[in-house]
Design a protein around this motif. Structure first.
Motif, PDB file in Angstrom:
ATOM      1  N   PRO A  52      82.208  31.687  18.096  1.00 41.65           N
ATOM      2  CA  PRO A  52      81.115  30.774  17.757  1.00 41.65           C
ATOM      3  C   PRO A  52      81.461  30.208  16.347  1.00 41.65           C
ATOM      4  CG  PRO A  52      80.185  32.918  18.145  1.00 41.65           C
ATOM      5  CD  PRO A  52      81.522  32.906  18.313  1.00 41.65           C
ATOM      6  N   THR A  53      80.998  28.793  16.161  1.00 38.20           N
ATOM      7  CA  THR A  53      81.111  28.181  14.949  1.00 38.20           C
ATOM      8  C   THR A  53      80.234  28.909  13.789  1.00 38.20           C
ATOM      9  OG1 THR A  53      81.724  26.142  16.012  1.00 38.20           O
ATOM     10  CG2 THR A  53      81.136  26.142  13.674  1.00 38.20           C
ATOM     11  N   SER A  54      79.039  29.282  14.266  1.00 31.10           N
ATOM     12  CA  SER A  54      78.192  29.987  13.381  1.00 31.10           C
ATOM     13  C   SER A  54      77.266  30.880  14.227  1.00 31.10           C
ATOM     14  CB  SER A  54      77.338  29.206  12.730  1.00 31.10           C
ATOM     15  OG  SER A  54      76.606  28.406  13.451  1.00 31.10           O
ATOM     16  N   GLY A  55      76.632  31.792  13.766  1.00 31.38           N
ATOM     17  CA  GLY A  55      75.870  32.678  14.635  1.00 31.38           C
ATOM     18  C   GLY A  55      76.631  34.161  15.148  1.00 31.38           C
ATOM     19  N   THR A  56      75.869  34.731  15.784  1.00 33.99           N
ATOM     20  CA  THR A  56      76.512  36.131  15.975  1.00 33.99           C
ATOM     21  C   THR A  56      76.244  36.570  17.606  1.00 33.99           C
ATOM     22  OG1 THR A  56      75.942  36.848  13.804  1.00 33.99           O
ATOM     23  CG2 THR A  56      77.219  38.620  15.219  1.00 33.99           C
TER      24      THR A  56
END
Ligand SMILES: Nc1ncnc2c1ncn2[C@@H]1O[C@H](COP(=O)(O)OP(=O)(O)OP(=O)(O)O)[C@@H](O)[C@H]1O
Ligand SMILES: [Mg+2]
Length: 295
Positions: A52-56
């Protein structure tokens, strides 16, 4: 439990998915969206082939990227484009993959035998795969994804190229496999998931639009779907006025299924919406949705 937390994926400046939040428990999840909606992108993040580019993404509370190999040992994956060796028998092919996965020979031999039975290929266990039908190959694909008895089974468009009979068999197989694991499959074909998915996930404009049971999703357009007979000469006008969901030619008229928020006319029969109606409704302005819908 597998948890997707606020995941966004960009490819350079292109945003493929944004702020995705999802929760998976044992059962079948159908990721249903038109071509190019981001299904494979999401699936590749769930398999750690993409980050992901951001997040988990967490499994039982742990970040799957940090879990690394420990996580990959828990998952089984059938890619959208699945490569196999035509000149191999399914037994030889699966034993080869088992060796790559580090499964010891003795365990592998019995596991492969058992799996070929599960996917109903035991009668062709020692036949070369070059003569297999599309459905047989897909079942080899599922068998390879099941080699490590995964807790999470992820299948990207597993029903592409299957005939109707093979689809039924496939759905039954998935229902059985989902008793004690998370099964996530992507498709753009409503009938592949309508009857078996515990929950349907739809993606629109890079975001999750719905994640719910089939009946709850259908309820969104309850009261808006009708059927009626329309004279031939009025069909064009009818089509441009209402969202046509399906139509059937009958003697002297057309039987139309359609959606509208207008006040019902006496000749309209209100009907219960099905998932296909919802799909056509939510993707009505996307040409690819309709174009890819009829196969
Ligand atoms: N590596 C990449 N670089 C740039 N863009 C990409 C990349 N991978 C995917 N995309 C774009 O992201 C979007 C989502 O693609 P994705 O393959 O996830 O869709 P999909 O829902 O799996 O489609 P299909 O039903 O055709 O398999 C598309 O617009 C695609 O062109
Ligand atoms: Mg795809």
């Amino acid at each position: 439990m597998l948890l997707v937390e606020d995941v966004t994926k960009n490819f350079g400046k292109f945003n493929a998915l944004k702020n995705i939040n999802l929760e998976f428990h044992n059962g079948v999840y159908g990721l249903l969206a038109p071509n190019g909606a981001g299904k494979t992108t999401l699936i590749k993040m769930l398999t750690t082939l993409l980050f992901p580019t951001s997040g988990t993404i967490r499994y039982e509370g742990n970040d799957i990227i940090k879990m690394d190999e420990m996580y990959r040992d828990l998952i089984g994956y059938l890619p959208q484009e699945f490569g196999y060796y035509k000149n191999y028998t399914p037994t030889a092919y699966l034993l080869y993959l088992a060796a790559l996965k580090g499964i010891d020979r003795k365990t592998a031999v019995s596991r492969v035998k058992e799996l070929l039975k599960t996917v109903a290929l035991d009668h062709v266990a020692t036949k070369k795969m070059k003569k297999f039908s599309g459905g047989m190959i897909q079942r080899v694909g599922i068998a390879q994804a099941m080699l490590n008895d995964p807790k999470i089974l992820i299948l990207d468009e597993p029903t592409a190229g299957l005939d109707p009979k093979e689809r039924v068999r496939f759905r039954n197989l998935l229902t059985n496999l989902a008793r004690d694991r998370i099964v996530i499959l992507s498709t753009h074909i409503v009938s592949d998931v309508e009857s078996i998915a515990n929950e349907i996930i739809t993606i629109k404009n890079q975001e999750v639009l719905y994640k719910d049971t089939v009946s709850n999703i259908c309820r969104k357009i309850e009261g808006l779907v009708y059927e009626t007979e329309v004279h031939y000469e009025d069909t064009d006008r009818f089509r441009s006025t209402y969202l046509t969901l399906s139509e059937k030619q009958e003697a002297g008229s057309m039987h139309m299924r359609f959606l509208t928020t207008d006040t019902a006319k006496p000749e309209w029969h209100s009907v219960h919406p099905n998932l296909e109606d919802v799909f056509l409704y939510i993707y009505q302005d996307e040409t690819t949705a309709q174009g890819s819908f009829n196969d």
